[in-house]
Every structure is written in C-alpha cells, then in structure tokens.
Design an enzyme around this catalytic site. Sequence first.
Site, PDB file in Angstrom:
ATOM      1  N   ARG A 104       5.757  -8.940 -11.016  1.00 42.70           N
ATOM      2  CA  ARG A 104       7.265  -8.543 -11.621  1.00 42.70           C
ATOM      3  C   ARG A 104       8.304  -9.029 -10.261  1.00 42.70           C
ATOM      4  O   ARG A 104       7.929  -8.542  -9.147  1.00 42.70           O
ATOM      5  CB  ARG A 104       7.299  -7.180 -11.710  1.00 42.70           C
ATOM      6  CG  ARG A 104       6.548  -6.740 -12.977  1.00 42.70           C
ATOM      7  CD  ARG A 104       7.416  -5.598 -13.461  1.00 42.70           C
ATOM      8  NE  ARG A 104       7.636  -4.451 -12.441  1.00 42.70           N
ATOM      9  CZ  ARG A 104       8.189  -3.076 -12.777  1.00 42.70           C
ATOM     10  NH1 ARG A 104       8.627  -2.931 -14.013  1.00 42.70           N
ATOM     11  NH2 ARG A 104       8.237  -2.220 -11.762  1.00 42.70           N
ATOM     12  N   THR A 108      14.701  -8.366 -10.763  1.00 40.80           N
ATOM     13  CA  THR A 108      14.922  -8.673 -12.101  1.00 40.80           C
ATOM     14  C   THR A 108      13.898  -8.112 -13.088  1.00 40.80           C
ATOM     15  O   THR A 108      14.348  -7.914 -14.012  1.00 40.80           O
ATOM     16  CB  THR A 108      14.950 -10.093 -12.533  1.00 40.80           C
ATOM     17  OG1 THR A 108      13.885 -10.491 -12.308  1.00 40.80           O
ATOM     18  CG2 THR A 108      15.852 -10.887 -11.489  1.00 40.80           C
ATOM     19  N   ASP A 200       3.192   2.567  -7.494  1.00 44.84           N
ATOM     20  CA  ASP A 200       2.850   1.007  -7.707  1.00 44.84           C
ATOM     21  C   ASP A 200       1.494   1.006  -7.676  1.00 44.84           C
ATOM     22  O   ASP A 200       0.706   1.174  -6.560  1.00 44.84           O
ATOM     23  CB  ASP A 200       3.407   0.377  -6.500  1.00 44.84           C
ATOM     24  CG  ASP A 200       3.327  -1.151  -6.854  1.00 44.84           C
ATOM     25  OD1 ASP A 200       2.124  -1.428  -7.010  1.00 44.84           O
ATOM     26  OD2 ASP A 200       4.076  -1.792  -6.392  1.00 44.84           O
ATOM     27  N   ASP A 203      -0.314  -1.358  -5.256  1.00 47.80           N
ATOM     28  CA  ASP A 203      -0.386  -1.034  -3.805  1.00 47.80           C
ATOM     29  C   ASP A 203      -1.194   0.109  -3.218  1.00 47.80           C
ATOM     30  O   ASP A 203      -1.928   0.183  -2.400  1.00 47.80           O
ATOM     31  CB  ASP A 203       1.188  -0.547  -3.350  1.00 47.80           C
ATOM     32  CG  ASP A 203       2.001  -2.040  -3.131  1.00 47.80           C
ATOM     33  OD1 ASP A 203       1.411  -2.999  -3.113  1.00 47.80           O
ATOM     34  OD2 ASP A 203       3.240  -1.961  -3.090  1.00 47.80           O
TER      35      ASP A 203
HETATM   36  C1  PRP Z   1       2.588  -3.956 -12.053  1.00 50.26           C
HETATM   37  C2  PRP Z   1       1.815  -3.479 -13.034  1.00 50.26           C
HETATM   38  C3  PRP Z   1       1.968  -4.181 -14.112  1.00 50.26           C
HETATM   39  C4  PRP Z   1       3.213  -4.355 -13.967  1.00 50.26           C
HETATM   40  C5  PRP Z   1       4.013  -3.481 -14.883  1.00 50.26           C
HETATM   41  O1  PRP Z   1       2.227  -5.162 -11.197  1.00 50.26           O
HETATM   42  O2  PRP Z   1       0.341  -3.613 -12.538  1.00 50.26           O
HETATM   43  O3  PRP Z   1       1.055  -5.629 -14.013  1.00 50.26           O
HETATM   44  O4  PRP Z   1       3.728  -3.999 -12.850  1.00 50.26           O
HETATM   45  O5  PRP Z   1       5.322  -3.636 -15.140  1.00 50.26           O
HETATM   46  P1  PRP Z   1       5.919  -4.294 -16.438  1.00 50.26           P
HETATM   47  O6  PRP Z   1       5.334  -3.607 -17.596  1.00 50.26           O
HETATM   48  O7  PRP Z   1       7.468  -3.923 -16.248  1.00 50.26           O
HETATM   49  O8  PRP Z   1       5.960  -5.672 -16.560  1.00 50.26           O
HETATM   50  P2  PRP Z   1       3.016  -5.630 -10.132  1.00 50.26           P
HETATM   51  O9  PRP Z   1       3.962  -6.990 -10.556  1.00 50.26           O
HETATM   52  O10 PRP Z   1       3.785  -4.836  -9.294  1.00 50.26           O
HETATM   53  O11 PRP Z   1       2.089  -6.798  -9.402  1.00 50.26           O
HETATM   54  P3  PRP Z   1       0.712  -6.291  -8.743  1.00 50.26           P
HETATM   55  O12 PRP Z   1      -0.450  -5.670  -9.809  1.00 50.26           O
HETATM   56  O13 PRP Z   1       0.262  -7.480  -7.979  1.00 50.26           O
HETATM   57  O14 PRP Z   1       1.114  -4.965  -7.676  1.00 50.26           O
HETATM   58  N1  URA Z   2       4.320  -1.057 -11.865  1.00 52.26           N
HETATM   59  C1  URA Z   2       3.632  -0.309 -11.370  1.00 52.26           C
HETATM   60  O1  URA Z   2       2.679  -0.239 -10.565  1.00 52.26           O
HETATM   61  N2  URA Z   2       4.163   0.934 -11.516  1.00 52.26           N
HETATM   62  C2  URA Z   2       5.222   1.620 -12.148  1.00 52.26           C
HETATM   63  O2  URA Z   2       5.459   2.615 -12.368  1.00 52.26           O
HETATM   64  C3  URA Z   2       5.886   0.157 -12.821  1.00 52.26           C
HETATM   65  C4  URA Z   2       5.283  -0.961 -12.881  1.00 52.26           C
END
Ligand code: PRP
Ligand code: URA
Length: 209
Positions: A104, A108, A200, A203
């Site tokens: 994400r 945005t 997150d 993370d």
């Molecule tokens: C997080 C999570 C989802 C997404 C959810 O991933 O694991 O994939 O955000 O958010 P959304 O429903 O608003 O799309 P992130 O983009 O942080 O990537 P990561 O798993 O690499 O940390």
């Molecule tokens: N992605 C995450 O990892 N946590 C949130 O709360 C939203 C999106």
Amino acid sequence: MGKFQVIDHPLIQHKLTIIRDKNCGTKVFREVVDEIAMLMAYEISRDMPVEDIEIETPIVKSVQKTLTGKKVAIIPILRAGIGMVDGILELIPAAKVGHIGMYRDEETLEPHEYFIKMPDDIDSRQLLVVDPMLATGGSAIMAIDSLKKRGATNIKFVCLVSAPEGVKALRDAHPDVDIYTAALDDHLNENGYIVPGLGDAGDRLFGTK
Ligand code: PRP
Ligand code: URA
C-alpha cells in the site's frame, strides 16, 4: 452473495488479544499468528466435501468418509500473508502455495502489485487468499482481480482483523468470495490503520519499521 463469517472461537479471541498488545514481541507474534491461522483453517474447511470409500479395519470391511472435491492452494498476500501459511499447511499439508506481492502506498493507500507466482492449475483449485489485515480492502481486491484474470473461480479470503470499510469494499467488488475474519473491528483511522487493530502486521511479523 458469498459468506461473511467472524470466526470468534474463544481460543482465537484469546490469541488475538495477545497479538493486539503492543508489547507482544516478534517471536510470540509470529507463533500466535500461526496458531490462529491453523484454528481458522479448521473452521474454514468445515464445508469441504467428503465421499464414501470402502476400507478394511483390522476387524471388518467398512465404508468410511474421505475428503473429495477441489484441491486447495493457499495464496498469501506478501508480506504479511506469509505469516498465516504454515498454520494452514499444518491442517492441509498437500496444498500448493502461490505468492502475490502487494504494498500500500503509505500516502494514497493505493495498492500496487509487485510480484506474482502461481501454481499453473489455480483455475481448478479452491484458493485460500490470506492476509492478516483487511483495511480499505484495496490490496485484497486487487489481488483477487489478478487471480480471477488468471482463471481462478473458487476463492475464499481469510484475514485476522478486518475493518467494516474493507469488508464492504471487498464484498462490493467480489460478491462471490467468502470472507472469514477472526475479528471485525471498529473503523479505519485517518492513516488507513484499523482501530483498535494490531498495527502494521508485516512490520510486527518481520521485525521491521
Ligand atoms: C498491509 C496488509 C494488507 C494491506 C491491507 O500490507 O498486510 O496487505 O496492508 O490494507 P488495505 O486493505 O488498505 O489494502 P502492507 O501494504 O503494509 O505491506 P506489507 O505486508 O509488506 O507490510
Ligand atoms: N495494514 C496493516 O498492516 N495494518 C492496518 O491496520 C491496516 C493495514
């Protein structure tokens, strides 16, 4: 319309509370995500079809049940979805695993696909798309768009924590997809984080910031 189910078994609620706590470290976070995924897989597989087969016990010939129907593929959305794969494989060890990378944009909140590698028979498999978080729904919607373009027709989405906004968006975009979540939280904050949520997920699983 696909199913929407909150799998709120007491063991799952208890374990979710452990990982929501900001003082839960990476090791325990990882272990407990694994355990919750396994417990969810037990519930999600409840509607798997079975058929009769004849076997011979040490005592008599007997007709018993065996699993039939579509084979499974687990599709983690990278990165955080990876944390749910091993728990599900404990119960469905023959499942194939396909990976789809989505991130994400932090400003945005728009999702971007950066990687995809699927088994070549996803059109004939039951797909379990897994990601701990369903926030705006953008990542899940785009991942499922991509799978459908490659022929997938039978998809369940499995997450730990969801926001009402994400559930609505995913149901509007993909009404055929069953959604399973361990908790339906309150709302998204101005940064697109689920409240109360767990922060997150990527993370916290991988120890990054
Ligand atoms: C997080 C999570 C989802 C997404 C959810 O991933 O694991 O994939 O955000 O958010 P959304 O429903 O608003 O799309 P992130 O983009 O942080 O990537 P990561 O798993 O690499 O940390
Ligand atoms: N992605 C995450 O990892 N946590 C949130 O709360 C939203 C999106």
